[in-house]
Design a protein around this motif. Structure first.
Motif, PDB file in Angstrom:
ATOM      1  N   THR A  25      18.871   5.905  -9.484  1.00  0.00           N
ATOM      2  CA  THR A  25      18.460   6.248  -8.118  1.00  0.00           C
ATOM      3  C   THR A  25      17.053   6.830  -8.096  1.00  0.00           C
ATOM      4  N   ILE A  26      16.849   7.857  -8.883  1.00  0.00           N
ATOM      5  CA  ILE A  26      15.547   8.541  -8.880  1.00  0.00           C
ATOM      6  C   ILE A  26      14.457   7.642  -9.454  1.00  0.00           C
ATOM      7  N   GLY A  27      14.745   7.017 -10.578  1.00  0.00           N
ATOM      8  CA  GLY A  27      13.745   6.182 -11.240  1.00  0.00           C
ATOM      9  C   GLY A  27      13.317   4.987 -10.408  1.00  0.00           C
ATOM     10  N   SER A  28      14.284   4.277  -9.834  1.00  0.00           N
ATOM     11  CA  SER A  28      13.925   3.084  -9.065  1.00  0.00           C
ATOM     12  C   SER A  28      13.146   3.450  -7.809  1.00  0.00           C
ATOM     13  N   LEU A  29      13.543   4.529  -7.149  1.00  0.00           N
ATOM     14  CA  LEU A  29      12.792   4.960  -5.961  1.00  0.00           C
ATOM     15  C   LEU A  29      11.387   5.433  -6.330  1.00  0.00           C
ATOM     16  N   ALA A  30      11.268   6.190  -7.406  1.00  0.00           N
ATOM     17  CA  ALA A  30       9.956   6.705  -7.815  1.00  0.00           C
ATOM     18  C   ALA A  30       9.027   5.566  -8.225  1.00  0.00           C
ATOM     19  N   ILE A  31       9.522   4.637  -8.998  1.00  0.00           N
ATOM     20  CA  ILE A  31       8.682   3.509  -9.441  1.00  0.00           C
ATOM     21  C   ILE A  31       8.300   2.631  -8.261  1.00  0.00           C
ATOM     22  N   ALA A  32       9.262   2.354  -7.382  1.00  0.00           N
ATOM     23  CA  ALA A  32       8.964   1.533  -6.206  1.00  0.00           C
ATOM     24  C   ALA A  32       7.923   2.222  -5.326  1.00  0.00           C
ATOM     25  N   GLN A  33       8.074   3.516  -5.110  1.00  0.00           N
ATOM     26  CA  GLN A  33       7.107   4.230  -4.272  1.00  0.00           C
ATOM     27  C   GLN A  33       5.719   4.253  -4.911  1.00  0.00           C
ATOM     28  N   LEU A  34       5.668   4.375  -6.228  1.00  0.00           N
ATOM     29  CA  LEU A  34       4.384   4.342  -6.932  1.00  0.00           C
ATOM     30  C   LEU A  34       3.703   2.990  -6.746  1.00  0.00           C
ATOM     31  N   PHE A  35       4.454   1.903  -6.896  1.00  0.00           N
ATOM     32  CA  PHE A  35       3.870   0.567  -6.705  1.00  0.00           C
ATOM     33  C   PHE A  35       3.455   0.330  -5.263  1.00  0.00           C
ATOM     34  N   ILE A  36       4.246   0.837  -4.327  1.00  0.00           N
ATOM     35  CA  ILE A  36       3.903   0.684  -2.913  1.00  0.00           C
ATOM     36  C   ILE A  36       2.626   1.466  -2.605  1.00  0.00           C
ATOM     37  N   LEU A  37       2.473   2.635  -3.189  1.00  0.00           N
ATOM     38  CA  LEU A  37       1.277   3.451  -3.002  1.00  0.00           C
ATOM     39  C   LEU A  37       0.057   2.763  -3.614  1.00  0.00           C
ATOM     40  N   LEU A  38       0.224   2.205  -4.818  1.00  0.00           N
ATOM     41  CA  LEU A  38      -0.899   1.568  -5.505  1.00  0.00           C
ATOM     42  C   LEU A  38      -1.254   0.193  -4.936  1.00  0.00           C
ATOM     43  N   PHE A  39      -0.232  -0.544  -4.486  1.00  0.00           N
ATOM     44  CA  PHE A  39      -0.437  -1.911  -4.000  1.00  0.00           C
ATOM     45  C   PHE A  39       0.244  -2.094  -2.647  1.00  0.00           C
ATOM     46  N   PRO A  40      -0.305  -1.497  -1.600  1.00  0.00           N
ATOM     47  CA  PRO A  40       0.344  -1.591  -0.285  1.00  0.00           C
ATOM     48  C   PRO A  40       0.328  -3.031   0.247  1.00  0.00           C
ATOM     49  N   GLN A  89       0.400  -5.260   3.690  1.00  0.00           N
ATOM     50  CA  GLN A  89       0.123  -5.134   5.118  1.00  0.00           C
ATOM     51  C   GLN A  89       1.299  -5.561   5.980  1.00  0.00           C
ATOM     52  N   SER A  90       2.135  -6.487   5.480  1.00  0.00           N
ATOM     53  CA  SER A  90       3.264  -6.972   6.284  1.00  0.00           C
ATOM     54  C   SER A  90       4.409  -5.956   6.329  1.00  0.00           C
ATOM     55  N   GLY A  91       4.389  -4.975   5.455  1.00  0.00           N
ATOM     56  CA  GLY A  91       5.426  -3.947   5.457  1.00  0.00           C
ATOM     57  C   GLY A  91       6.635  -4.294   4.606  1.00  0.00           C
ATOM     58  N   SER A  92       6.620  -5.461   4.003  1.00  0.00           N
ATOM     59  CA  SER A  92       7.738  -5.855   3.154  1.00  0.00           C
ATOM     60  C   SER A  92       7.457  -5.405   1.716  1.00  0.00           C
ATOM     61  N   HIS A  93       8.317  -4.584   1.218  1.00  0.00           N
ATOM     62  CA  HIS A  93       8.132  -4.059  -0.132  1.00  0.00           C
ATOM     63  C   HIS A  93       9.323  -4.404  -1.028  1.00  0.00           C
ATOM     64  N   PHE A  94      10.023  -5.471  -0.678  1.00  0.00           N
ATOM     65  CA  PHE A  94      11.212  -5.861  -1.429  1.00  0.00           C
ATOM     66  C   PHE A  94      10.903  -6.053  -2.910  1.00  0.00           C
ATOM     67  N   HIS A  95       9.818  -6.758  -3.206  1.00  0.00           N
ATOM     68  CA  HIS A  95       9.495  -7.052  -4.607  1.00  0.00           C
ATOM     69  C   HIS A  95       9.199  -5.779  -5.391  1.00  0.00           C
ATOM     70  N   TRP A  96       8.581  -4.762  -4.756  1.00  0.00           N
ATOM     71  CA  TRP A  96       8.321  -3.510  -5.458  1.00  0.00           C
ATOM     72  C   TRP A  96       9.621  -2.726  -5.678  1.00  0.00           C
ATOM     73  N   ASN A  97      10.496  -2.767  -4.668  1.00  0.00           N
ATOM     74  CA  ASN A  97      11.796  -2.109  -4.821  1.00  0.00           C
ATOM     75  C   ASN A  97      12.612  -2.766  -5.943  1.00  0.00           C
ATOM     76  N   LEU A  98      12.610  -4.077  -5.958  1.00  0.00           N
ATOM     77  CA  LEU A  98      13.328  -4.804  -7.003  1.00  0.00           C
ATOM     78  C   LEU A  98      12.743  -4.505  -8.381  1.00  0.00           C
TER      79      LEU A  98
END
Length: 168
Positions: A27-42, A44-53
């Motif tokens: 839980t913690i690791g996947s959310l933290a890593i996904a949020q880091l990737f979303i922060l580094l590579f935003p 524009q469409s708002g879809s972050h499925f690939h970063w969450n995965l």
């Protein structure tokens, strides 16, 4: 693999700890890593499925490597033993139809393998408090004992060799 006695309360306590630690880490690791990737590579469409995965996949890989690294730690002794027992029983289950046919013909190796499967299953089901099918297991063991007596074979779990499954 050889069957051995393990302390059920210790096994349950350590298994629960490992399960909860994995859940928390995932839980913690996947959310933290996904949020880091979303922060580094935003995006524009708002879809972050690939970063969450990717966060889930990376975290699962890290958890797997940590579990593998600590598999020989004394804390993990019972948990790893049960994991290995489940793998051994799974291999036997996949070969069970052929083993039963060979056992009916008096094949000593097949009789020993089936005996190991039944003994291991009994131990596993008792450790996991899964006693629903114990009556069936007792009936199967009785049938196996009758075959062993018919062919004058002494059943002994220590005589089982996993390498012998290759012939079936």
């Amino acid at each position: 693999m050889q069957l051995r006695e393990i302390d059920k309360p210790r096994y349950r306590k350590h298994l629960n700890y490992v399960i909860w630690a994995c859940i928390a880490a995932l839980t913690i690791g996947s959310l933290a890593i996904a949020q880091l990737f979303i922060l580094l590579f935003p995006d524009q469409s708002g879809s972050h499925f690939h970063w969450n995965l990717l966060g889930v996949v990376v975290t699962c890989a890290v958890i797997g490597s940590v579990l593998n690294h600590y598999r020989r730690h004394p804390f993990m002794t019972e948990v790893v033993y049960v994991w290995e027992l489940k793998q051994a029983l799974n291999q036997l289950t996949r070969k069970m139809a052929k083993l039963k046919k060979a056992a009916e013909q008096g094949d000593v190796t097949a009789l020993q393998a089936i005996h190991f499967s039944y003994s291991g299953s009994r131990q596993l089901w008792q450790l996991d408090d899964n006693t629903i099918t114990m009556d069936d297991l007792a009936r199967w063991q009785t049938e196996l004992n009758a075959l062993a007596e018919k062919y004058q074979v002494t059943l002994d779990v220590s005589r089982y060799d996993p390498a012998s499954l290759k012939q079936y």
